[in-house]
Scaffold this motif. Structure first.
Motif, PDB file in Angstrom:
ATOM      1  N   GLN A  42       0.803  -1.226   0.000  1.00  0.00           N
ATOM      2  CA  GLN A  42       0.000   0.000   0.000  1.00  0.00           C
ATOM      3  C   GLN A  42       0.837   1.279   0.000  1.00  0.00           C
ATOM      4  OE1 GLN A  42      -2.721  -0.596   3.269  1.00  0.00           O
ATOM      5  NE2 GLN A  42      -4.196  -1.564   1.907  1.00  0.00           N
ATOM      6  N   LYS A  43       1.829   1.381   0.864  1.00  0.00           N
ATOM      7  CA  LYS A  43       2.693   2.572   0.930  1.00  0.00           C
ATOM      8  C   LYS A  43       4.150   2.127   0.989  1.00  0.00           C
ATOM      9  CE  LYS A  43      -0.521   5.806   2.997  1.00  0.00           C
ATOM     10  NZ  LYS A  43      -0.431   7.076   2.323  1.00  0.00           N
ATOM     11  N   VAL A  44       5.054   3.027   0.577  1.00  0.00           N
ATOM     12  CA  VAL A  44       6.476   2.689   0.529  1.00  0.00           C
ATOM     13  C   VAL A  44       7.307   3.691   1.320  1.00  0.00           C
ATOM     14  CG1 VAL A  44       6.326   1.536  -1.708  1.00  0.00           C
ATOM     15  CG2 VAL A  44       6.863   3.966  -1.630  1.00  0.00           C
ATOM     16  N   ARG A  45       8.483   3.241   1.648  1.00  0.00           N
ATOM     17  CA  ARG A  45       9.527   4.073   2.256  1.00  0.00           C
ATOM     18  C   ARG A  45      10.646   4.095   1.214  1.00  0.00           C
ATOM     19  NH1 ARG A  45       8.216   2.895   7.879  1.00  0.00           N
ATOM     20  NH2 ARG A  45       6.705   1.215   7.787  1.00  0.00           N
ATOM     21  N   CYS A  46      11.155   5.273   0.897  1.00  0.00           N
ATOM     22  CA  CYS A  46      12.076   5.366  -0.229  1.00  0.00           C
ATOM     23  C   CYS A  46      13.311   6.174   0.139  1.00  0.00           C
ATOM     24  CB  CYS A  46      11.353   6.021  -1.403  1.00  0.00           C
ATOM     25  SG  CYS A  46      12.304   6.087  -2.930  1.00  0.00           S
ATOM     26  N   ILE A  77       5.489   6.836   2.663  1.00  0.00           N
ATOM     27  CA  ILE A  77       5.504   7.071   4.109  1.00  0.00           C
ATOM     28  C   ILE A  77       6.617   8.069   4.410  1.00  0.00           C
ATOM     29  CG2 ILE A  77       5.913   6.040   6.376  1.00  0.00           C
ATOM     30  CD1 ILE A  77       4.862   3.368   5.095  1.00  0.00           C
ATOM     31  N   ARG A  78       7.798   7.767   3.913  1.00  0.00           N
ATOM     32  CA  ARG A  78       8.962   8.637   4.080  1.00  0.00           C
ATOM     33  C   ARG A  78       9.823   8.575   2.824  1.00  0.00           C
ATOM     34  NH1 ARG A  78      11.362   8.112  10.245  1.00  0.00           N
ATOM     35  NH2 ARG A  78       9.778   9.484  11.133  1.00  0.00           N
ATOM     36  N   LEU A  79      10.464   9.715   2.523  1.00  0.00           N
ATOM     37  CA  LEU A  79      11.399   9.799   1.412  1.00  0.00           C
ATOM     38  C   LEU A  79      12.668  10.467   1.907  1.00  0.00           C
ATOM     39  CD1 LEU A  79      12.232   9.694  -1.601  1.00  0.00           C
ATOM     40  CD2 LEU A  79      11.147  11.934  -1.846  1.00  0.00           C
ATOM     41  N   ALA A  80      13.791   9.767   1.801  1.00  0.00           N
ATOM     42  CA  ALA A  80      15.096  10.321   2.149  1.00  0.00           C
ATOM     43  C   ALA A  80      15.881  10.544   0.867  1.00  0.00           C
ATOM     44  CB  ALA A  80      15.861   9.364   3.068  1.00  0.00           C
ATOM     45  N   VAL A  81      16.477  11.720   0.753  1.00  0.00           N
ATOM     46  CA  VAL A  81      17.358  12.023  -0.373  1.00  0.00           C
ATOM     47  C   VAL A  81      18.760  12.172   0.205  1.00  0.00           C
ATOM     48  CG1 VAL A  81      17.868  13.584  -2.273  1.00  0.00           C
ATOM     49  CG2 VAL A  81      15.489  13.195  -1.587  1.00  0.00           C
ATOM     50  N   VAL A  82      19.689  11.354  -0.277  1.00  0.00           N
ATOM     51  CA  VAL A  82      21.049  11.317   0.246  1.00  0.00           C
ATOM     52  C   VAL A  82      22.005  11.789  -0.831  1.00  0.00           C
ATOM     53  CG1 VAL A  82      22.876   9.841   1.191  1.00  0.00           C
ATOM     54  CG2 VAL A  82      20.482   9.365   1.738  1.00  0.00           C
ATOM     55  N   LEU A 112      23.550   5.347   5.989  1.00  0.00           N
ATOM     56  CA  LEU A 112      22.953   4.378   6.923  1.00  0.00           C
ATOM     57  C   LEU A 112      21.935   5.048   7.837  1.00  0.00           C
ATOM     58  CD1 LEU A 112      25.944   2.047   7.836  1.00  0.00           C
ATOM     59  CD2 LEU A 112      23.990   1.573   6.356  1.00  0.00           C
ATOM     60  N   GLN A 113      22.230   6.268   8.267  1.00  0.00           N
ATOM     61  CA  GLN A 113      21.277   7.007   9.094  1.00  0.00           C
ATOM     62  C   GLN A 113      19.971   7.224   8.320  1.00  0.00           C
ATOM     63  OE1 GLN A 113      22.795  10.709  10.607  1.00  0.00           O
ATOM     64  NE2 GLN A 113      20.809  11.341  11.405  1.00  0.00           N
ATOM     65  N   ALA A 114      20.074   7.569   7.043  1.00  0.00           N
ATOM     66  CA  ALA A 114      18.891   7.770   6.206  1.00  0.00           C
ATOM     67  C   ALA A 114      18.111   6.464   6.050  1.00  0.00           C
ATOM     68  CB  ALA A 114      19.307   8.311   4.839  1.00  0.00           C
ATOM     69  N   LEU A 115      18.823   5.368   5.873  1.00  0.00           N
ATOM     70  CA  LEU A 115      18.173   4.062   5.740  1.00  0.00           C
ATOM     71  C   LEU A 115      17.408   3.725   7.022  1.00  0.00           C
ATOM     72  CD1 LEU A 115      17.806   1.748   3.743  1.00  0.00           C
ATOM     73  CD2 LEU A 115      19.881   0.716   4.675  1.00  0.00           C
ATOM     74  N   HIS A 116      18.016   3.977   8.172  1.00  0.00           N
ATOM     75  CA  HIS A 116      17.337   3.727   9.442  1.00  0.00           C
ATOM     76  C   HIS A 116      16.136   4.667   9.610  1.00  0.00           C
ATOM     77  CE1 HIS A 116      20.107   0.740  10.887  1.00  0.00           C
ATOM     78  NE2 HIS A 116      21.131   1.538  10.676  1.00  0.00           N
ATOM     79  N   TRP A 117      16.274   5.926   9.174  1.00  0.00           N
ATOM     80  CA  TRP A 117      15.193   6.888   9.314  1.00  0.00           C
ATOM     81  C   TRP A 117      13.963   6.471   8.512  1.00  0.00           C
ATOM     82  CZ3 TRP A 117      12.877  10.317   5.740  1.00  0.00           C
ATOM     83  CH2 TRP A 117      11.990  11.237   6.317  1.00  0.00           C
ATOM     84  N   ILE A 118      14.142   6.019   7.271  1.00  0.00           N
ATOM     85  CA  ILE A 118      12.955   5.632   6.490  1.00  0.00           C
ATOM     86  C   ILE A 118      12.293   4.394   7.079  1.00  0.00           C
ATOM     87  CG2 ILE A 118      13.680   6.703   4.328  1.00  0.00           C
ATOM     88  CD1 ILE A 118      14.332   3.833   3.298  1.00  0.00           C
ATOM     89  N   ASP A 119      13.077   3.569   7.777  1.00  0.00           N
ATOM     90  CA  ASP A 119      12.545   2.332   8.353  1.00  0.00           C
ATOM     91  C   ASP A 119      11.862   2.554   9.701  1.00  0.00           C
ATOM     92  OD1 ASP A 119      12.026  -0.390   8.192  1.00  0.00           O
ATOM     93  OD2 ASP A 119      13.855  -0.925   9.267  1.00  0.00           O
ATOM     94  N   GLU A 120      12.057   3.715  10.323  1.00  0.00           N
ATOM     95  CA  GLU A 120      11.477   3.979  11.647  1.00  0.00           C
ATOM     96  C   GLU A 120       9.969   4.134  11.631  1.00  0.00           C
ATOM     97  OE1 GLU A 120      13.293   7.514  13.122  1.00  0.00           O
ATOM     98  OE2 GLU A 120      15.190   6.516  13.612  1.00  0.00           O
ATOM     99  N   ALA A 121       9.447   4.742  10.603  1.00  0.00           N
ATOM    100  CA  ALA A 121       8.022   5.117  10.606  1.00  0.00           C
ATOM    101  C   ALA A 121       7.123   3.894  10.599  1.00  0.00           C
ATOM    102  CB  ALA A 121       7.713   5.999   9.402  1.00  0.00           C
TER     103      ALA A 121
END
Length: 121
Positions: A42-46, A77-82, A112-121
């Motif tokens: 349904q929703k993604v983390r990217c 859900i969340r989008l991180a741009v690195v 890695l911080q960004a990867l953890h952040w998108i996975d938190e929600a």
């Protein structure tokens, strides 16, 4: 060019952008991946990693980016741009305008911080 990175799993999409993005990158990689993931979750983390060789978007790719935001803006859900350079703030502002989820940028050393952040929600 967009590359799907091995961290892509479940509802998480991790992409690496290098060189100049084209409309084909959206049509052949990004959009099918979002559609596959949203069909299952349904929703993604990217997370999108703009590598040091990233140059920007071709005009057609910018149009595809806008269409993606209009069509799939509610699917994030969340989008991180690195990445580094001038692209970060611009990319996050544009993304935040099109998606309903959270958007945040991270420096290259914070992958890695960004990867953890998108996975938190």
């Amino acid at each position: 060019m967009l590359h799907i990175l091995p961290e892509t799993a479940g509802d998480i999409i991790v992409l690496q952008a290098t060189g100049t993005l084209t409309s084909e990158d959206y049509q052949e990689t990004f959009i099918p991946l979002i559609e596959e993931k949203t069909a299952a979750h349904q929703k993604v983390r990217c997370l999108i990693y703009l590598d040091p060789d990233f140059k920007g978007w071709q005009a057609g790719a910018m149009w595809e980016d806008a269409k993606l935001g209009t069509r799939h803006g509610n699917d994030f859900i969340r989008l991180a741009v690195v990445g580094g350079g001038n692209w970060l703030d611009w990319a996050v502002k544009i993304s935040a305008a099109f998606i309903t989820g959270e958007a945040k940028h991270f420096s290259e050393s914070q992958f890695l911080q960004a990867l953890h952040w998108i996975d938190e929600a």
